[in-house]
Write a protein that holds these residues in place. Structure first.
Motif, mmCIF file in Angstrom:
data_model
loop_
_atom_site.group_PDB
_atom_site.id
_atom_site.type_symbol
_atom_site.label_atom_id
_atom_site.label_comp_id
_atom_site.label_asym_id
_atom_site.label_seq_id
_atom_site.Cartn_x
_atom_site.Cartn_y
_atom_site.Cartn_z
ATOM 1 N N TYR A 211 0.824 -1.211 0.000
ATOM 2 C CA TYR A 211 0.000 0.000 0.000
ATOM 3 C C TYR A 211 0.858 1.260 0.000
ATOM 4 C CZ TYR A 211 -3.687 3.266 1.332
ATOM 5 O OH TYR A 211 -4.561 4.312 1.356
ATOM 6 N N THR A 212 2.037 1.180 0.604
ATOM 7 C CA THR A 212 2.910 2.350 0.734
ATOM 8 C C THR A 212 3.442 2.831 -0.606
ATOM 9 O OG1 THR A 212 3.591 1.602 2.934
ATOM 10 C CG2 THR A 212 4.963 3.266 1.854
ATOM 11 N N SER A 213 3.896 1.916 -1.451
ATOM 12 C CA SER A 213 4.502 2.301 -2.724
ATOM 13 C C SER A 213 4.455 1.138 -3.701
ATOM 14 C CB SER A 213 5.955 2.738 -2.509
ATOM 15 O OG SER A 213 6.623 2.923 -3.738
ATOM 16 N N HIS A 214 4.456 1.473 -5.003
ATOM 17 C CA HIS A 214 4.489 0.463 -6.054
ATOM 18 C C HIS A 214 5.853 0.420 -6.746
ATOM 19 C CE1 HIS A 214 -0.092 -0.170 -6.781
ATOM 20 N NE2 HIS A 214 0.243 -0.285 -5.513
ATOM 21 N N SER A 215 6.890 0.746 -6.008
ATOM 22 C CA SER A 215 8.237 0.664 -6.568
ATOM 23 C C SER A 215 8.649 -0.802 -6.693
ATOM 24 C CB SER A 215 9.232 1.410 -5.668
ATOM 25 O OG SER A 215 9.372 0.739 -4.419
ATOM 26 N N LEU A 216 9.695 -1.038 -7.454
ATOM 27 C CA LEU A 216 10.173 -2.402 -7.668
ATOM 28 C C LEU A 216 10.623 -3.034 -6.358
ATOM 29 C CD1 LEU A 216 10.850 -4.648 -9.719
ATOM 30 C CD2 LEU A 216 13.114 -3.613 -9.967
ATOM 31 N N ASN A 217 11.316 -2.267 -5.522
ATOM 32 C CA ASN A 217 11.779 -2.792 -4.238
ATOM 33 C C ASN A 217 10.612 -3.163 -3.328
ATOM 34 O OD1 ASN A 217 14.523 -2.595 -4.807
ATOM 35 N ND2 ASN A 217 14.676 -0.493 -4.034
ATOM 36 N N ASN A 218 9.570 -2.346 -3.340
ATOM 37 C CA ASN A 218 8.397 -2.655 -2.523
ATOM 38 C C ASN A 218 7.693 -3.912 -3.009
ATOM 39 O OD1 ASN A 218 8.975 -0.004 -1.465
ATOM 40 N ND2 ASN A 218 6.886 0.012 -0.669
ATOM 41 N N TYR A 219 7.572 -4.035 -4.336
ATOM 42 C CA TYR A 219 7.006 -5.275 -4.878
ATOM 43 C C TYR A 219 7.824 -6.475 -4.430
ATOM 44 C CZ TYR A 219 3.361 -3.630 -8.098
ATOM 45 O OH TYR A 219 2.200 -3.127 -8.637
#
Length: 280
Positions: A211-219
């Motif tokens: 929910y916080t971010s859709h960056s590659l690292n978050n994924y």
């Protein structure tokens, strides 16, 4: 020219419909095969004492480490073999099922059980009302329902490349099966219930990160936590289920368990797509 364009569009539309029809048929057959193979996971549990059921389930899941590398690589390898994307991937996947069929065809059990008379045990209404059955089904269903929309969200919505998506999904599948090497020790230390609670907590952290971010690292972090949580929940639920039935009841309880779990997953898949496209 207008007639030609109209005819060309009609032919293309019919061809597209045929491709979609064949993909749906292939997916249906894939589901039927998977449903059958999923039943095999109960076999090692039935050959050991109940206190070793988590260990037996973990040993079976270790085979998933191979799929973590093989599956995404086959998808990439066969993606562009034909005009329609991923048809080659389906073809390569089908060869894996053929190999599985051959292995099972030549397998012979040394001690096949002999049923002398037809007995059914308790009724399903009694069995499914047991708390242990409800917990087993609910935890396994939660494990499958959450893991539905990630590839679509990464590849279609956020525009990550297929290679990046493959890396994240590959990491996720490794996280699903690699802990099986250590899960029996976790069960021995904390017990099944606490391990399953840890799995739920990992899911909650996964949701917060997503929910916080859709960056590659978050994924990547979210999908690894999702895989770990799934491992704890799946091994826990599979190990708990035999406590809900006896030997006479297993042939009707195990299919009902999988029917409930994967029907919930089937309902979650279109729901996930709707949420992704409307609230992302």
């Amino acid at each position: 020219m207008c007639l030609y364009n109209r005819y060309h569009c009609t032919c293309h539309h019919r061809l597209t419909n045929k491709i979609v029809l064949f993909i749906c048929l292939a997916t249906f057959l894939f589901g039927a095969t998977t449903a059958t193979i999923n039943q095999f996971r109960f076999t090692p549990i039935e050959g050991v004492d109940k206190n070793l059921s988590a260990t037996a389930t973990s040993v079976v899941l270790i085979g998933g480490l191979v799929s973590a590398f093989l599956g995404p690589e086959l998808a990439i390898l066969g993606k562009d073999w034909f005009d329609a994307a991923f048809i080659g991937s389906f073809l390569l996947l089908s060869t894996c099922f053929v190999l599985t069929f051959l292995l099972l065809w030549f397998y012979q059990a040394n001690h096949a059980p002999k049923i002398k008379q037809k007995q059914s045990g308790r009724g399903l209404k009694i069995i499914i009302k047991q708390p242990v059955f409800i917990v087993a089904v609910s935890s396994a269903a939660a494990g499958y329902v959450v893991m539905t929309a990630s590839p679509m969200s990464m590849y279609v919505i956020d525009g990550f490349s297929l290679t990046q998506t493959k890396f994240v999904i590959q990491s996720h599948v490794i996280a699903m099966f690699l802990p099986s090497l250590f899960t029996p020790m976790i069960v021995e230390l904390f017990g099944l219930s606490k391990m399953m609670i840890i799995g739920i907590m990992l899911y909650l952290v996964c949701i917060v990160i997503s929910y916080t971010s859709h960056s590659l690292n978050n994924y990547w972090m979210a999908l690894i936590l999702l895989g770990l949580g799934w491992n704890f929940l799946f091994i826990g639920s599979t190990s708990l289920l035999p406590h809900a039935y006896n030997n006479l009841e297993k042939c009707k309880v195990q299919p009902v368990n999988d029917f409930l779990i994967f029907n919930m997953q089937a309902m979650a898949s279109p729901s996930a797509g709707w949420f992704v496209f409307n609230f992302d």
